[in-house]
Scaffold this motif. Structure first.
Motif, short mmCIF file in Angstrom:
data_model
loop_
_atom_site.label_atom_id
_atom_site.label_comp_id
_atom_site.label_asym_id
_atom_site.label_seq_id
_atom_site.Cartn_x
_atom_site.Cartn_y
_atom_site.Cartn_z
N GLY A 128 4.90 5.20 -2.34
CA GLY A 128 5.45 3.87 -2.09
C GLY A 128 5.21 3.31 -0.71
O GLY A 128 5.26 2.10 -0.52
N ARG A 129 4.94 4.19 0.27
CA ARG A 129 4.81 3.69 1.64
C ARG A 129 3.40 3.90 2.20
O ARG A 129 2.74 2.96 2.61
CB ARG A 129 5.83 4.40 2.55
N VAL A 130 2.96 5.16 2.21
CA VAL A 130 1.68 5.46 2.85
C VAL A 130 0.51 4.96 2.01
O VAL A 130 -0.43 4.36 2.52
CB VAL A 130 1.55 6.97 3.11
N ALA A 131 0.56 5.19 0.69
CA ALA A 131 -0.48 4.70 -0.23
C ALA A 131 -1.88 5.02 0.29
O ALA A 131 -2.64 4.12 0.66
CB ALA A 131 -0.31 3.20 -0.46
N VAL A 132 -2.21 6.31 0.30
CA VAL A 132 -3.48 6.77 0.86
C VAL A 132 -4.68 6.10 0.19
O VAL A 132 -5.68 5.80 0.84
CB VAL A 132 -3.58 8.31 0.73
N GLU A 133 -4.59 5.84 -1.09
CA GLU A 133 -5.74 5.29 -1.82
C GLU A 133 -5.99 3.81 -1.52
O GLU A 133 -7.07 3.29 -1.80
CB GLU A 133 -5.53 5.47 -3.33
N ASP A 134 -5.01 3.12 -0.96
CA ASP A 134 -5.17 1.69 -0.69
C ASP A 134 -6.10 1.45 0.49
O ASP A 134 -6.03 2.16 1.50
CB ASP A 134 -3.81 1.04 -0.41
N LYS A 135 -6.93 0.43 0.37
CA LYS A 135 -7.82 0.07 1.46
C LYS A 135 -7.13 -0.92 2.39
O LYS A 135 -6.30 -1.72 1.96
CB LYS A 135 -9.11 -0.55 0.91
N PRO A 136 -7.46 -0.90 3.69
CA PRO A 136 -6.87 -1.87 4.61
C PRO A 136 -7.27 -3.30 4.27
O PRO A 136 -8.39 -3.54 3.79
CB PRO A 136 -7.43 -1.44 5.98
N ASP A 137 -6.38 -4.23 4.52
CA ASP A 137 -6.62 -5.64 4.17
C ASP A 137 -7.86 -6.22 4.85
O ASP A 137 -8.50 -7.12 4.32
CB ASP A 137 -5.40 -6.48 4.54
N VAL A 138 -8.19 -5.71 6.03
CA VAL A 138 -9.31 -6.26 6.78
C VAL A 138 -10.63 -6.18 6.02
O VAL A 138 -11.53 -6.98 6.22
CB VAL A 138 -9.42 -5.55 8.16
N LEU A 139 -10.74 -5.23 5.11
CA LEU A 139 -11.99 -5.07 4.35
C LEU A 139 -12.24 -6.23 3.39
O LEU A 139 -13.38 -6.42 2.95
CB LEU A 139 -11.98 -3.74 3.59
N TRP A 140 -11.19 -6.97 3.06
CA TRP A 140 -11.41 -8.14 2.19
C TRP A 140 -12.29 -9.17 2.90
O TRP A 140 -13.10 -9.86 2.27
CB TRP A 140 -10.06 -8.79 1.83
N ASP A 141 -12.14 -9.27 4.21
CA ASP A 141 -12.92 -10.24 4.97
C ASP A 141 -14.14 -9.62 5.65
O ASP A 141 -15.05 -10.34 6.05
CB ASP A 141 -12.03 -10.89 6.04
N ARG A 142 -14.13 -8.30 5.79
CA ARG A 142 -15.25 -7.63 6.42
C ARG A 142 -15.75 -6.49 5.54
O ARG A 142 -15.60 -5.31 5.86
CB ARG A 142 -14.83 -7.08 7.79
N PRO A 143 -16.34 -6.80 4.38
CA PRO A 143 -16.84 -5.73 3.50
C PRO A 143 -17.94 -4.91 4.14
O PRO A 143 -18.20 -3.78 3.71
CB PRO A 143 -17.36 -6.50 2.28
#
Length: 267
Positions: free
Chosen positions: A185-200
């Motif tokens: 619920g907090r760390v979510a290791v599999e989630d990618k940082p939001d910055v990658l949406w704008d900097r693929p």
């Protein structure tokens, strides 16, 4: 989605120290708005000419390019915002070599090599290192639980006796559930940082950092250990409950027999 604000890069041909610290269970970032903010998720901002800081709500703080005095001052200021502070603090340190003509790379056994440390690159590095210290803390907690369960299992295998402390076993199960909740619920290791949406184009750096810190593998191993702990704990508590039920049934049978004997004695 929160888009980081572009910021000027740091001069090349330098080495910077990046430090990730897990301060506690939670870190409150409400009301920390600043004019030099570079990201809102995670909340990140600049300190001085070259310093960068990122706060993660699950209790992690990542700094880059800060002097010891600047870092101590920062930690002192945010201490009141930390809930469930850890002692000692879990931390990891990495070195970034800024090389003007180099591609972003992470050589084995060497420092990270970046052409420049932009805010976007820092956010990706901070994301990986923050998750790594969170994993390290949870791995240590799970190891402690294993150290408690292992002797119980060995004793039961050796003498065939079921451990009688049901409350302690339930506490161990509760600890494993808390770790599982924090990771999912907090760390979510599999989630990618939001910055990658704008900097693929920075996804390659993100993947390299994931491999360097073995985030996916460590999260999977931790999940397996949690499953084993919970299954073992439930099995032991079930055995304790079954043993208690058997004792209760035996007591009831003895009371019935005793009552029958008394009734026959009166005849």
């Amino acid at each position: 989605m929160n888009t980081p604000i572009p910021a000027p890069s740091i001069a090349a041909s330098r080495r910077l120290t990046v430090r990730a610290m897990l301060m506690g269970e939670r870190l409150d970032t409400v009301g920390l708005e600043r004019s030099d903010t570079v990201s809102t998720n995670p909340f990140a901002f600049r300190i001085g000419d070259h310093g960068l800081v990122a706060f993660f709500r699950y209790g992690a703080v990542v700094t880059a390019g800060l002097s010891p005095i600047e870092e101590d001052d920062l930690l002192r200021k945010i201490a009141p915002r930390v809930s469930g502070a850890f002692q000692p603090v879990e931390d990891e340190v990495a070195t970034i070599a800024l090389v003007a003509d180099a591609d972003d790379s992470i050589p084995p056994g060497g420092p990270m090599q970046l052409r420049e440390l932009t805010a976007e690159r820092f956010l990706i590095i901070a994301d990986a290192m923050a998750k790594s210290v969170a994993l390290a803390h949870n791995e240590r907690q799970v190891s402690v639980v294993f150290d408690v369960i292992d002797p119980l299992a060995k004793a039961m295998a050796g003498n065939g006796k079921v451990p009688g402390n049901r409350k302690a076993l339930l506490r161990l199960i509760g600890e494993s559930l808390l770790v599982e909740h924090r990771m999912a619920g907090r760390v979510a290791v599999e989630d990618k940082p939001d910055v990658l949406w704008d900097r693929p184009d920075l996804e390659r750096l993100f993947n390299r950092l994931q491999d360097e810190y073995e985030l996916t593998e460590r999260a999977a191993a931790l999940a397996n250990k949690l499953s084993v702990i919970q299954a073992t704990g439930r099995a032991l508590t079930d055995l304790i409950d079954a043993q208690r039920s058997l004792r209760l049934e035996m007591a009831i049978v003895l009371l019935i027999v005793f009552e029958i004997v008394l009734t026959l004695a009166h005849w």
